[in-house]
Write a protein that holds these residues in place. Structure first.
Motif, mmCIF file in Angstrom:
data_model
loop_
_atom_site.group_PDB
_atom_site.id
_atom_site.type_symbol
_atom_site.label_atom_id
_atom_site.label_comp_id
_atom_site.label_asym_id
_atom_site.label_seq_id
_atom_site.Cartn_x
_atom_site.Cartn_y
_atom_site.Cartn_z
ATOM 1 N N UNK A 17 23.500 20.404 17.401
ATOM 2 C CA UNK A 17 24.779 19.897 16.840
ATOM 3 C C UNK A 17 24.441 19.032 15.481
ATOM 4 N N UNK A 18 23.636 18.102 15.986
ATOM 5 C CA UNK A 18 23.213 17.134 15.080
ATOM 6 C C UNK A 18 22.381 17.897 13.867
ATOM 7 N N UNK A 19 21.465 19.012 14.072
ATOM 8 C CA UNK A 19 20.819 19.585 12.986
ATOM 9 C C UNK A 19 22.002 20.030 12.107
ATOM 10 N N UNK A 20 22.794 20.806 12.818
ATOM 11 C CA UNK A 20 23.863 21.706 11.978
ATOM 12 C C UNK A 20 24.655 20.735 11.091
ATOM 13 N N UNK A 21 25.068 19.406 11.579
ATOM 14 C CA UNK A 21 25.728 18.509 10.849
ATOM 15 C C UNK A 21 24.948 18.023 9.692
ATOM 16 N N UNK A 22 23.625 17.907 9.894
ATOM 17 C CA UNK A 22 22.736 17.536 8.834
ATOM 18 C C UNK A 22 22.629 18.474 7.867
ATOM 19 N N UNK A 23 22.762 19.812 8.134
ATOM 20 C CA UNK A 23 22.508 20.830 7.265
ATOM 21 C C UNK A 23 23.606 21.104 6.470
ATOM 22 N N UNK A 24 24.691 20.448 6.856
ATOM 23 C CA UNK A 24 26.000 21.025 6.114
ATOM 24 C C UNK A 24 26.110 20.441 4.584
ATOM 25 N N UNK A 25 25.506 19.211 4.582
ATOM 26 C CA UNK A 25 25.494 18.828 3.109
ATOM 27 C C UNK A 25 24.527 19.549 2.303
ATOM 28 N N UNK A 26 23.367 19.859 2.982
ATOM 29 C CA UNK A 26 22.115 20.813 2.313
ATOM 30 C C UNK A 26 22.773 22.009 1.821
ATOM 31 N N UNK A 675 16.678 26.333 2.697
ATOM 32 C CA UNK A 675 17.411 25.859 3.984
ATOM 33 C C UNK A 675 16.622 26.070 5.301
ATOM 34 N N UNK A 676 16.044 27.261 5.211
ATOM 35 C CA UNK A 676 15.239 27.477 6.392
ATOM 36 C C UNK A 676 14.126 26.536 6.649
ATOM 37 N N UNK A 677 13.459 26.205 5.620
ATOM 38 C CA UNK A 677 12.351 25.342 5.664
ATOM 39 C C UNK A 677 12.702 23.913 6.003
ATOM 40 N N UNK A 678 13.903 23.412 5.333
ATOM 41 C CA UNK A 678 14.555 22.405 5.767
ATOM 42 C C UNK A 678 14.854 22.228 7.217
ATOM 43 N N UNK A 679 15.549 23.021 7.863
ATOM 44 C CA UNK A 679 16.060 23.339 9.131
ATOM 45 C C UNK A 679 14.634 23.283 10.022
ATOM 46 N N UNK A 680 13.811 24.029 9.709
ATOM 47 C CA UNK A 680 12.444 23.865 10.632
ATOM 48 C C UNK A 680 11.850 22.611 10.483
ATOM 49 N N UNK A 681 11.948 21.883 9.300
ATOM 50 C CA UNK A 681 11.456 20.434 9.042
ATOM 51 C C UNK A 681 12.297 19.521 10.130
ATOM 52 N N UNK A 682 13.525 19.726 10.216
ATOM 53 C CA UNK A 682 14.406 18.685 10.934
ATOM 54 C C UNK A 682 13.994 19.138 12.502
ATOM 55 N N UNK A 683 14.087 20.346 12.963
ATOM 56 C CA UNK A 683 13.771 20.652 14.386
ATOM 57 C C UNK A 683 12.321 20.190 14.629
ATOM 58 N N UNK A 684 11.591 20.307 13.576
ATOM 59 C CA UNK A 684 10.048 19.844 14.111
ATOM 60 C C UNK A 684 10.183 18.188 14.411
ATOM 61 N N UNK A 685 10.957 17.520 13.499
ATOM 62 C CA UNK A 685 10.610 15.871 13.789
ATOM 63 C C UNK A 685 11.423 15.851 15.133
#
Length: 709
Positions: A17-26, A675-685
């Motif tokens: 849920x946190x990543x989804x909300x973080x990706x909304x702006x992106x 966006x896929x790369x950004x989402x992967x980075x968020x999940x990696x963190x």
């Protein structure tokens, strides 16, 4: 590379849920691109829909270039019981007088003789004491004819073949060798593309002076094949060809076994003469006899033993108790007769047809062959009158020196001898031309319907002004004002329909707040809400489009301009002068309206000027008619829209919007990768955080257990 995702097992947090909300702006730039892509597709479809209207109107304008739209004609006859007429659009507006019709054109007819006198001086009917059964075979009732049928030895063979490469035509004669006639000549009927030729040997063909109805048959040395040449028109490969000729015999074979013991013959075996059938059957070593059982069945015998049966109607052979493979051969030994018919063409040339008649043919078969031939004669038998008639399918006298229907010189053929058309046995009647006087000129025609200067007259009765004082028939040709008016009105209606459709699209409201829905937005709306939203989102995509605004402006300008053609009266050189003007409501975009009485008056007063106003041509735009001007303008708009929005058969690289779509699609693909790369980075963190928390928890548990002990 796929990043391993640990989602809250150590922290207890809802990482997804946190990543989804973080990706909304992106994702907002991606949503903008997807909405742009959707708008481009809607615009493309709107352009194509309107362009179809331009295409349809352009097609209508092409039709309006035809003279027939402005030259419809009415004809009236002062006495339709005598003469009727119709006029082509090329006919002049004239009045014609027919002073008399001396005689009508008639078709030549010959009727067979009703009877003949035998040796005792007794007159009998054509069919003796028993009427002809038109469906029964000629052989089964030849005694019913007062004059016997002259049969010849041989069998009629029909074969269908196709033209080979380069139009070569080869026929296989192996199982039915062609034979010569009583004059030592070979002949064959060949029908192709509805025309029947007579194929003759090379020596006969070379001696012909008129070869239109003939082709050459070249036989191989062993006479097992023949080549047909010298058709009047070249044949393409695969052309279907039907042939018919006389063979001394016809043979067909089949290998039978105990489990496959039947043989289907290519024809029935109905002819039965002097206790014998018209076929013989053998297996190479044994010749079988045929013994009649009934009208449809014969036993196949080897001596006194029945070894099989033959259905004489269907031609099916069934063999009994075959202990070994048997090669069965069937040979036909039918008799035949012939008849010839000839007719004359308009140029006086004679056209002949030769007919082969089998013993198994019925009189109806003969009649059908004649009626479906290209000889132009209808044969008919009436059982009450007990006569046969021959009638030309066309009227007129094509052979002033003799008869129209020529039955030939062979007094022994079926037509002349048996049906009694020979010599004075059958006298021809009819075959006369129509004779009449028109505008003082006495003339004739082979048909009662004929065309002079675009007017087609039909003579229905004879009359003579000498016998009926003052009587004559007048045919007037005038403009069909109503038809011409309706053609012009149809043009105006189509023009207005185009204007209305385009103008509504240009005026359509644009709702900029209604962007195309995203998938997430759709999931939150009902179907009805989605439909209403999308209607507003699609609205106004072509509002004030300059291509269409320019098109309407151009068409309005061309409609208003005068046509400066020197052949047009100055009274009728623009649409307003013949009653076609724009409507008073300027919001309608320049639609046209018609003053019916004024337009019809112009058509009646000066039809040539009205025609040139619409479809005239010239060296400059000012001299061109309204239709050509509009056609050029509409065609330009159509091609411009095709360049912009393409057609349904185009790929995106072929038109402007398609190229824009390709560009946006590429950007969407690139954005998705980012966006896929950004989402992967968020999940990696978050994964690193989870691993650190898990490590801390492990240490804490260890220390806690140490101190507690």
């Amino acid at each position: 590379m796929t990043v391993q995702r640990i989602t809250g097992m150590a922290s207890g947090m809802d990482i997804d849920s946190i990543v989804t909300k973080m990706m909304m702006g992106a994702k907002q730039p991606l949503i903008k691109l997807q909405q742009k892509q959707q708008i481009l597709e809607w615009q493309r479809d709107d352009y194509r829909t309107l362009n179809q209207k331009y295409y349809d109107f352009r097609t209508a304008l092409s039709d309006l270039k035809l003279t027939s739209k402005y030259r419809a004609r009415n004809t009236t006859s002062s006495d339709e019981s005598v003469v009727t007429a119709t006029a082509a659009n090329t006919a002049a507006l004239t009045s014609t007088t027919i002073q008399n019709v001396k005689q009508l054109a008639t078709a030549a007819t010959r009727i067979s003789k009703s009877g003949q006198t035998d040796g005792a001086g007794k007159e009998v009917t054509i069919s003796g004491s028993t009427k002809i059964d038109t469906d029964a075979s000629l052989l089964s009732q030849e005694s019913n004819f007062s004059t016997p049928i002259t049969w010849k030895s041989g069998t009629v063979v029909s074969k269908s073949i196709t033209a080979g490469s380069n139009g070569t035509v080869t026929i296989d004669l192996t199982n039915a060798p062609i034979t010569t006639d009583e004059n030592g000549k070979i002949s064959m009927n060949v029908t192709v593309n509805g025309k029947t030729y007579k194929a003759v040997d090379s020596s006969t063909y070379s001696g012909l002076t008129d070869k239109d109805d003939y082709i050459e048959l070249q036989l191989s040395t062993d006479q097992k094949t023949g080549t047909l040449t010298n058709f009047s028109t070249s044949l393409s490969e695969g052309t279907s060809i039907n042939t018919e000729y006389i063979a001394s015999s016809f043979t067909e074979s089949k290998t039978l076994t105990a489990t496959a013991n039947t043989m289907q013959l290519s024809r029935s075996v109905n002819p039965y003469r002097d206790g014998k059938y018209s076929v013989s059957i053998s297996d190479g070593s044994t010749s079988y006899s045929l013994v009649k059982v009934d009208d449809d069945t014969a036993n196949i015998k080897n001596g006194d033993t029945t070894v099989g049966t033959l259905n004489t109607s269907s031609g099916l052979i069934t063999m009994n108790d075959l202990s070994a493979e048997t090669n069965l051969t069937v040979t036909y030994h039918e008799n035949y007769t012939t008849m010839n018919l000839g007719t004359y063409e308009e140029d006086g040339d004679k056209h002949t047809a030769n007919f082969y008649i089998k013993e198994s043919d019925s009189l109806n078969d003969v009649i059908s062959d004649v009626n479906h031939s290209g000889i132009g004669v209808t044969m008919y038998y009436d059982e009450n009158a007990d006569k046969v008639s021959l009638t030309r399918k066309v009227t007129g006298d094509f052979n002033p020196e003799g008869t129209e229907i020529d039955t030939g010189t062979d007094t022994n053929d079926f037509l002349n001898r048996t049906l009694q058309f020979a010599g004075t046995d059958s006298t021809e009647t009819g075959g006369e031309n129509a004779e009449f006087t028109i505008n003082g000129l006495t003339t004739s025609r082979t048909s009662n319907t004929f065309t002079i200067s675009g007017v087609t007259y039909t003579l229905k009765n004879t009359f003579n002004t000498d016998n009926v004082s003052g009587r004559q028939v007048t045919v007037n040709v005038s403009n069909d004002t109503d038809t011409i008016y309706n053609n012009i009105k149809d043009f105006v209606d189509k023009y207005n329909d185009l204007i209305d459709t385009v103008q509504k699209k240009l005026d359509e409201e644009r709702y900029s707040d209604y962007a195309p829905l995203t998938d997430d937005q759709r999931s939150e709306l009902t179907d009805e809400q989605q439909e209403k939203w999308e209607t507003k989102a699609k609205s106004g995509l072509l509002r004030n489009d300059m291509t269409f605004k320019s098109s309407l402006s151009s068409m309005r300008s061309l409609i208003y301009q005068k046509v400066n053609n020197p052949n047009i009266s100055s009274q009728y050189n623009q649409l307003s002068s013949i009653g076609i003007t724009t409507t008073a409501d300027w919001l309608e975009g320049g639609k046209l309206e018609i003053d019916e009485s004024k337009l019809k008056a112009a058509i009646e007063a000066d039809p040539d000027s009205v025609e040139l106003l619409f479809r005239g041509t010239g060296s400059s735009t000012s001299e061109e008619g309204i239709i050509q001007r509009l056609y050029d303008s509409v065609n330009h708009t159509y091609n411009t829209i095709v360049d912009k929005a393409g057609k349904s058969t185009f790929v995106n690289d072929q038109f402007t919007i398609g190229k824009d779509l390709n560009s946006v699609t590429k950007k969407i693909s690139d954005m998705n990768d980012k966006l896929d790369n950004l989402e992967d980075r968020y999940y990696a963190q978050f994964t690193a955080m989870e691993e650190a928390i898990q490590k801390y928890n492990n240490q804490y548990s260890y220390l806690s257990s140490y101190f507690s002990s």
